[in-house]
Design a protein around this motif. Structure first.
Motif, short mmCIF file in Angstrom:
data_model
loop_
_atom_site.label_atom_id
_atom_site.label_comp_id
_atom_site.label_asym_id
_atom_site.label_seq_id
_atom_site.Cartn_x
_atom_site.Cartn_y
_atom_site.Cartn_z
N LEU A 171 1.89 6.93 -6.60
CA LEU A 171 0.85 7.88 -7.04
C LEU A 171 1.21 9.30 -6.63
CD1 LEU A 171 -2.21 5.65 -6.19
CD2 LEU A 171 -1.88 6.73 -8.42
N ALA A 196 2.31 1.80 -3.43
CA ALA A 196 1.36 2.35 -4.40
C ALA A 196 1.07 3.83 -4.12
CB ALA A 196 0.06 1.54 -4.36
N LEU A 197 0.88 4.16 -2.85
CA LEU A 197 0.59 5.56 -2.51
C LEU A 197 1.79 6.45 -2.81
CD1 LEU A 197 -1.41 5.11 0.82
CD2 LEU A 197 -2.31 5.75 -1.41
N VAL A 236 0.84 -1.20 0.00
CA VAL A 236 0.00 0.00 0.00
C VAL A 236 0.88 1.25 0.00
CG1 VAL A 236 -1.67 1.33 1.35
CG2 VAL A 236 -1.94 -1.15 1.10
#
Lengths: 160, 533
Positions: free
Chosen positions: B366, B362-363, B359
């Motif tokens: 992004l 991915a964050l 997680v």
């Protein structure tokens, strides 16, 4: 209608909102058949996402979904769910949706739920389990790398 | 309602409260500790669930304002670029710390003499050294002897594995001829004192379900309680009460049922750290102390130090450790001591980190524009998965009186007690140091093989270290407590937490906080017959 566009029954969003939400999530993180992974609009993942939206953010997300629907209709005359992936992505990017606060809220929740889905974890060669109690293996590494550092004189200062 | 008098009353059951309670227990005095939080259950820690990263932002988050547990108090941090991070429970913030466990250096106690900045401490490394050693045994420290950045110190357990990440970064440091060493950690690499050894759960900063990480609820407290210390949880102290002779008489607190009580005590010890302690002192006003207890110097709540942090990570072509293992890995103190040619005074430590979870990856991707939404998402994610590693630079912060903890005029906790307000700015010296650190980190990450470099400066949620707000010194006009932790103005009240720090050093403070607590306890024991003279 694909599986990921099936209606998710929730108490928190209307049926029409859920349809748009599923499509929007599949637009943001699409399914990939070559990797054998679902999109974020997969029913099981959406269910977790919806449950994770805090009550305070629900209105923000609902309004955002209305906006997506309105923008799509204005530009193409279609409903968002009627567009194909390419058209939805075009809409998403051309309207700068990634910068909208409701997408930031929704995107963060989607990432948390998507990347902890067992199918996604397995595709990343991870075991779909909690870290505890099994833990993980970590290699020791090459401790001879310390040899040149051991040879250095002390680097802390003496106090007079 | 007033209760029987106790010999020693400790407020706060975190890193320092636990240590001082354990040390004083052998006096056989009646010792009570009041803690506003409760016991945490390791089976509740996030790493027991697949969604552990998500839960880190919930009930085990580091920001009390976001976390909002009943045991928390809100903090107004709107005038600070760095938000306070803490945890209110038995064990305090050690529940969530990473277990990075460096000592101060000899020079850290003499920055005025050596570098003409801030102030010297009234004590030195030599005085604290035996208490560092004692604390290392109690907490169980893993590390490797022979670090040229430190005076010799004993090895209790072997260091954590280098892993792929440590090995990769070590090669980068070696190629530049820079110092690195396996980090000292408060993480057991062998079974130790009833605790299991580390099994590489990752996410140490969310609580260790294995019990390998030395949070003080599972190190000091079991020993202290067996030795007779009484620990009362869910008891929130409102104020310290005093008599007409400037002696503390006890504390007024709310018990677990919200009932207001008064606990009388011969000695009061504050262990609430750099925000909680000044908050309590400033809330303890009386005719003799209208500006807050022990505050005749006017320095209670002033000189707040945080440690400004820069985060610098790289994207590597090959897979590293990723989500596996403690974040703590190796450190570098190549740039620790002052070199005026760099344009700033004092220095920093690079604390290398192995990687991040799925997680977090991915964050991060992004957030930095490396992962798009849409059809390119999966390919971009896979270029980052298990491939992010790097370091944070923990920079020495100087005491400046305009950096403060005061009482917010409006904000109250669930018991109606006024809450703290933080006013803080990153100094020019820190800004220069942070920039230098980012440039050097970029250099070493590229030398290690990283392609893209991602930075955050200062780390906005990085207010883990809370220091300086009840500083130690020999001059009552320039300090709050004396050289062994006793308040100048209230001779039966002591402070043992990070608020007594004169300067911050460029390392994590918990090992020094606990060594200081043991030193203060020992100083008290040596003076029991004339403690208040």
């Amino acid at each position: 209608m694909t599986n990921s566009q099936e209606l998710i029954a929730t108490e928190s969003l209307s049926d029409s909102h859920c349809l748009v939400l599923n499509s929007l999530l599949d637009t943001m993180i699409p399914p990939d058949s070559t990797l054998s992974i679902p999109g974020a609009g997969d029913p099981a993942i959406v269910e977790r996402i919806v449950k994770s939206i805090r009550v305070g953010a629900l209105q923000q997300v609902s309004e955002g979904l209305n906006e997506v629907e309105a923008l799509t209709h204005e530009s193409s005359g279609l409903r968002f769910v009627e567009c194909d992936q390419a058209e939805r992505e075009e809409c998403f990017h051309s309207y700068g949706l990634a910068q909208r606060s409701f997408i930031r809220t929704l995107g963060s929740i989607a990432i948390h739920c998507y990347y902890t889905d067992p199918r996604v974890m397995e595709s990343l060669e991870m075991e779909p389990r909690p870290p505890f109690p099994q833990g993980f293996e970590l290699e020791q590494g090459d401790w001879s790398l310390l040899d040149p550092v051991r040879e250095r004189p002390k680097i802390y200062r003496n106090i007079p | 309602m007033s209760e029987d008098i106790v010999d020693v009353l400790i407020v706060g059951a975190g890193a320092s409260g636990a240590a001082v309670a354990w040390s004083l227990a052998d006096t056989k005095m009646r010792i009570v500790c009041l803690e506003q939080g409760g016991w945490t259950n390791p089976s509740d820690y996030p790493s027991t669930g697949v969604d552990w990263e998500n839960r880190h932002w919930g009930s085990f988050g580091i920001d009390p304002n976001q976390r909002g547990r009943e045991t928390d108090y809100p903090i107004n941090g709107s005038n600070s670029p760095i938000a306070v991070a803490n945890f209110n429970a038995v064990g305090g913030s050690t529940i969530l710390y990473a277990g990075h466990f460096p000592r101060f250096h000899p020079s850290d106690f003499r920055v005025k003499s050596l570098d003409g900045v801030a102030d010297d401490w009234p004590i030195d490394y030599e005085i604290l050294e035996p208490y560092y050693d004692e604390n290392d045994r109690m907490m169980g420290v893993s590390g490797l002897e022979g670090d040229p950045a430190y005076p010799p110190k004993p090895q209790i357990m072997p260091p954590l594995p280098l892993g792929k990440s440590g090995q990769t970064l070590a090669k980068g440091f070696n190629s530049l001829g820079w110092h690195w060493w396996p980090s000292d950690t408060a993480i057991a690499t062998e079974d130790y004192d009833g605790r299991g050894k580390c099994i590489n759960l990752g996410g140490c900063y969310t609580g260790c379900a294995q019990g390998a990480k030395a949070s003080s609820d599972i190190t000091y407290w079991p020993h202290a309680i067996r030795a007779g210390v009484e620990l009362r949880t869910h008891c929130r102290v409102r104020e310290v009460t005093v008599d007409d002779n400037d002696f503390a008489t006890g504390v007024t607190y709310f018990d677990e049922n919200g009932v207001e009580r008064h606990q009388r005590a011969e000695v009061v010890i504050l262990a609430c750290n750099g925000v909680g302690t000044p908050r309590l002192l400033l809330n303890s006003t009386s005719p003799r102390f209208p500006n807050g207890l022990a505050n005749r110097s006017g320095l209670v709540g002033k000189n707040l130090m945080f440690h400004p942090y820069a985060l610098i990570v790289g994207v590597f072509p090959d897979e590293l450790d990723g989500y596996k293992g403690p974040g703590v890995c190796i450190w570098s103190q190549e740039f620790y001591e002052t070199d005026e040619s760099r344009g700033y005074l004092r220095g920093f430590t690079f604390e290398c980190t192995r990687g991040r979870g799925v997680v977090g990856t991915a964050l991060t991707g992004l957030g930095y524009g490396h992962i798009p939404w849409g059809s390119g998402h999966h390919a971009a994610y896979r270029k980052l998965h298990n491939r992010i590693a790097g370091m944070s630079a923990i920079c020495e912060d100087f005491p400046e009186e305009h950096n403060t903890v005061t009482l917010d005029p409006d904000l109250k906790d669930s018991n109606g007690i006024p809450c703290p307000k933080i006013d803080y700015t990153v100094s020019e010296n820190s800004e220069k140091m942070l920039q230098f650190a980012i440039e050097r980190a970029t250099e070493v990450l590229k030398a290690s093989g990283a392609t893209d470099i991602l930075t955050e400066c200062p780390i906005a949620h990085g207010g883990w270290h809370l220091m300086g707000t009840a500083r130690m010194g020999t001059d009552p006009e320039r300090s709050v407590v004396n050289e062994w932790g006793r308040c100048h103005d209230v001779k039966n009240m002591f402070v043992v937490d990070g608020s007594t720090f004169v300067t911050s050093a460029g390392v994590n403070p918990t090992r020094t906080i606990q060594a200081l607590a043991l030193y203060v306890a020992d100083s008290m024991k040596k003076r029991l017959t004339n403690l208040f003279d």
